[in-house]
Design a protein around this motif. Structure first.
Motif, PDB file in Angstrom:
ATOM      1  N   GLN A  20     -25.073 -18.188 -12.232  1.00 53.95           N
ATOM      2  CA  GLN A  20     -25.992 -18.367 -11.105  1.00 53.95           C
ATOM      3  C   GLN A  20     -27.438 -18.282 -11.569  1.00 53.95           C
ATOM      4  O   GLN A  20     -28.254 -19.140 -11.271  1.00 53.95           O
ATOM      5  CB  GLN A  20     -25.731 -17.277 -10.060  1.00 53.95           C
ATOM      6  N   GLN A  21     -27.773 -17.234 -12.334  1.00 53.71           N
ATOM      7  CA  GLN A  21     -29.146 -17.053 -12.738  1.00 53.71           C
ATOM      8  C   GLN A  21     -29.557 -18.035 -13.817  1.00 53.71           C
ATOM      9  O   GLN A  21     -30.696 -18.469 -13.866  1.00 53.71           O
ATOM     10  CB  GLN A  21     -29.350 -15.602 -13.203  1.00 53.71           C
ATOM     11  N   GLN A  22     -28.651 -18.411 -14.692  1.00 55.50           N
ATOM     12  CA  GLN A  22     -28.979 -19.369 -15.733  1.00 55.50           C
ATOM     13  C   GLN A  22     -29.314 -20.730 -15.130  1.00 55.50           C
ATOM     14  O   GLN A  22     -30.062 -21.507 -15.713  1.00 55.50           O
ATOM     15  CB  GLN A  22     -27.809 -19.503 -16.713  1.00 55.50           C
ATOM     16  N   GLY A  23     -28.782 -21.013 -13.949  1.00 57.80           N
ATOM     17  CA  GLY A  23     -29.015 -22.302 -13.328  1.00 57.80           C
ATOM     18  C   GLY A  23     -30.348 -22.423 -12.619  1.00 57.80           C
ATOM     19  O   GLY A  23     -30.743 -23.502 -12.215  1.00 57.80           O
TER      20      GLY A  23
ATOM     21  N   SER B 113     -16.837 -13.451  -7.739  1.00 58.70           N
ATOM     22  CA  SER B 113     -18.214 -13.732  -8.129  1.00 58.70           C
ATOM     23  C   SER B 113     -19.169 -12.713  -7.523  1.00 58.70           C
ATOM     24  O   SER B 113     -20.215 -12.408  -8.102  1.00 58.70           O
ATOM     25  CB  SER B 113     -18.609 -15.149  -7.703  1.00 58.70           C
ATOM     26  N   ALA B 114     -18.825 -12.162  -6.371  1.00 60.30           N
ATOM     27  CA  ALA B 114     -19.670 -11.142  -5.751  1.00 60.30           C
ATOM     28  C   ALA B 114     -19.770  -9.903  -6.614  1.00 60.30           C
ATOM     29  O   ALA B 114     -20.787  -9.202  -6.604  1.00 60.30           O
ATOM     30  CB  ALA B 114     -19.126 -10.773  -4.374  1.00 60.30           C
TER      31      ALA B 114
ATOM     32  N   LEU C  66     -27.079 -10.699  -7.720  1.00 56.85           N
ATOM     33  CA  LEU C  66     -27.653 -11.348  -6.537  1.00 56.85           C
ATOM     34  C   LEU C  66     -26.663 -12.400  -6.051  1.00 56.85           C
ATOM     35  O   LEU C  66     -26.918 -13.599  -6.095  1.00 56.85           O
ATOM     36  CB  LEU C  66     -29.013 -11.959  -6.886  1.00 56.85           C
ATOM     37  N   ASP C  67     -25.536 -11.950  -5.571  1.00 58.50           N
ATOM     38  CA  ASP C  67     -24.382 -12.829  -5.383  1.00 58.50           C
ATOM     39  C   ASP C  67     -24.523 -13.809  -4.225  1.00 58.50           C
ATOM     40  O   ASP C  67     -23.819 -14.808  -4.170  1.00 58.50           O
ATOM     41  CB  ASP C  67     -23.113 -11.993  -5.191  1.00 58.50           C
ATOM     42  N   ASP C  68     -25.437 -13.523  -3.296  1.00 55.58           N
ATOM     43  CA  ASP C  68     -25.540 -14.401  -2.121  1.00 55.58           C
ATOM     44  C   ASP C  68     -26.817 -15.240  -2.128  1.00 55.58           C
ATOM     45  O   ASP C  68     -27.247 -15.721  -1.085  1.00 55.58           O
ATOM     46  CB  ASP C  68     -25.452 -13.582  -0.831  1.00 55.58           C
ATOM     47  N   TRP C  69     -27.428 -15.425  -3.288  1.00 56.09           N
ATOM     48  CA  TRP C  69     -28.689 -16.178  -3.352  1.00 56.09           C
ATOM     49  C   TRP C  69     -28.535 -17.600  -2.835  1.00 56.09           C
ATOM     50  O   TRP C  69     -29.447 -18.143  -2.205  1.00 56.09           O
ATOM     51  CB  TRP C  69     -29.239 -16.180  -4.773  1.00 56.09           C
TER      52      TRP C  69
ATOM     53  N   GLN D  15     -15.738  -6.683  -2.260  1.00 47.48           N
ATOM     54  CA  GLN D  15     -16.816  -7.614  -2.561  1.00 47.48           C
ATOM     55  C   GLN D  15     -18.203  -6.963  -2.438  1.00 47.48           C
ATOM     56  O   GLN D  15     -19.187  -7.505  -2.926  1.00 47.48           O
ATOM     57  CB  GLN D  15     -16.752  -8.837  -1.647  1.00 47.48           C
ATOM     58  N   LYS D  16     -18.258  -5.804  -1.802  1.00 45.09           N
ATOM     59  CA  LYS D  16     -19.529  -5.096  -1.629  1.00 45.09           C
ATOM     60  C   LYS D  16     -19.910  -4.261  -2.854  1.00 45.09           C
ATOM     61  O   LYS D  16     -21.022  -3.746  -2.927  1.00 45.09           O
ATOM     62  CB  LYS D  16     -19.443  -4.178  -0.419  1.00 45.09           C
ATOM     63  N   PHE D  17     -18.995  -4.114  -3.805  1.00 43.43           N
ATOM     64  CA  PHE D  17     -19.227  -3.193  -4.906  1.00 43.43           C
ATOM     65  C   PHE D  17     -19.523  -3.924  -6.210  1.00 43.43           C
ATOM     66  O   PHE D  17     -18.972  -4.992  -6.500  1.00 43.43           O
ATOM     67  CB  PHE D  17     -18.010  -2.288  -5.111  1.00 43.43           C
ATOM     68  N   LYS D  18     -20.390  -3.296  -6.997  1.00 44.45           N
ATOM     69  CA  LYS D  18     -20.703  -3.736  -8.355  1.00 44.45           C
ATOM     70  C   LYS D  18     -20.760  -2.491  -9.224  1.00 44.45           C
ATOM     71  O   LYS D  18     -20.881  -1.376  -8.726  1.00 44.45           O
ATOM     72  CB  LYS D  18     -22.042  -4.472  -8.390  1.00 44.45           C
TER      73      LYS D  18
END
Length: 323
Positions: free
Chosen positions: A7-10, A78-79, A84-87, A218-221
């Motif tokens: 996501q961030q690389q893109g 992916s979350a 920043l999973d919901d960008w 999905q809320k946890f990292k």
């Protein structure tokens, strides 16, 4: 500086940190291949043998393989992999992600920075983040809340009278564990599966409710121990590492949060972190009486303060300081 997810690389933010960092003195400190977060794909017998050599937050020492497997297997989306999973749902055409990282320092009391903080795309908070009653100074939103089980329990015990009753709870909020012991993996597993905590100091007969009744995996990292060790070795290599207290030392939870933002956001503003005039302010913005900042061997707050000044000077963060 590259980031740690597809996501961030893109992204292609012309004013982003990835371009700026290469032009300054921090360019050689950044290791783009170090993952910020750990998830299901990171666990293997080979990785376990490698990381169990490192204690505390710096590895998997003291955590048995079954506990790791049963917890990390839940972090399989992916979350869980992306900070920043919901960008993609928030971007509104923007290619630059603006993040506010909010510490709990007394410098924020009376700052009236709340509205400015809330206007960022993502807001990071940590530990005893008391929001109610302080919105004008610290804002009201929380996107990512960083903590360890130990700091969470200490905050509940120490700051209840100031209004801290647990992590912020909202649809937006994600919870980022800084694992410092097997109890962090155990708590995450219980919370993500809505199950009682089966062992350890937090053992319970009912599921934990720190994160709300309807929280999902999905809320946890969870921060990767390689990331914590990398921050220690390249950004905050303190003198304590040459003493008998070396295994106790790690970057503070707030420092991990701010440096994680530096590795995942395009623009970072930091509020409530130590500045050279810290003695003027109480330890926390919500203190009812003045408490001077305490210094302990497990963190090097003066080294962290110096790092924030350097990052600000090079334009890699915008650090809030009183004029």
């Amino acid at each position: 500086m590259k980031c740690n997810s597809a996501q961030q690389q893109g992204r292609n933010c012309s004013a982003g940190l990835r371009r700026q960092v290469l032009r300054g003195s921090f360019g050689q400190r950044f290791l783009p291949q170090v993952p910020v977060l750990q998830w299901a794909g990171h666990l293997s017998q080979e990785e376990y043998l490698r990381l169990r050599r490192y204690p505390g937050a710096h590895g998997w020492g003291g955590v048995d393989f079954h506990t790791l497997q049963s917890t990390l297997s839940l972090l399989n989306s992916s979350a869980n992999r992306m900070m920043l999973d919901d960008w993609d749902h928030r971007a509104n055409g923007s290619s630059c992600i603006r993040c506010a990282v909010v510490g709990n320092g007394g410098i924020l009391r009376g700052s009236k920075k709340g509205q400015e903080i809330d206007q960022h795309d993502y807001i990071f908070r940590t530990n005893g983040a008391v929001i109610k009653g302080f919105e004008e100074d610290v804002g009201s939103r929380t996107s990512l809340y960083t903590f360890s089980t130990n700091t969470l329990r200490n905050s509940l015990r120490s700051y209840a009278s100031a209004g801290y009753h647990g992590p912020p709870i909202s649809e937006e909020t994600r919870y980022v564990f800084l694992p410092d012991h097997d109890r962090d993996y155990i708590l995450l597993r219980a919370a993500a599966t809505n199950s009682p905590i089966d062992r350890g100091p937090e053992r319970s007969k009912s599921p934990p409710t720190y994160f709300g009744e309807h929280v999902t995996a999905q809320k946890f990292k969870m921060y990767h121990p390689d990331f914590i060790r990398y921050l220690r070795n390249r950004f905050l290599r303190a003198p304590a590492l040459k003493t008998r207290y070396r295994d106790l030392y790690r970057p503070s939870t707030g420092a991990v949060m701010l440096l994680a933002a530096l590795h995942t956001c395009d623009q970072v503003s930091a509020y409530g972190f130590m500045t050279p005039d810290f003695a003027k302010y109480s330890d926390h913005y919500y203190d009812r009486k003045f408490h001077s900042v305490g210094f302990y061997i497990n963190h090097d707050l003066r080294m962290e303060m110096s790092l924030w000044q350097q990052l600000h000077k090079e334009g890699l963060i915008q650090l809030y300081m009183r004029q």
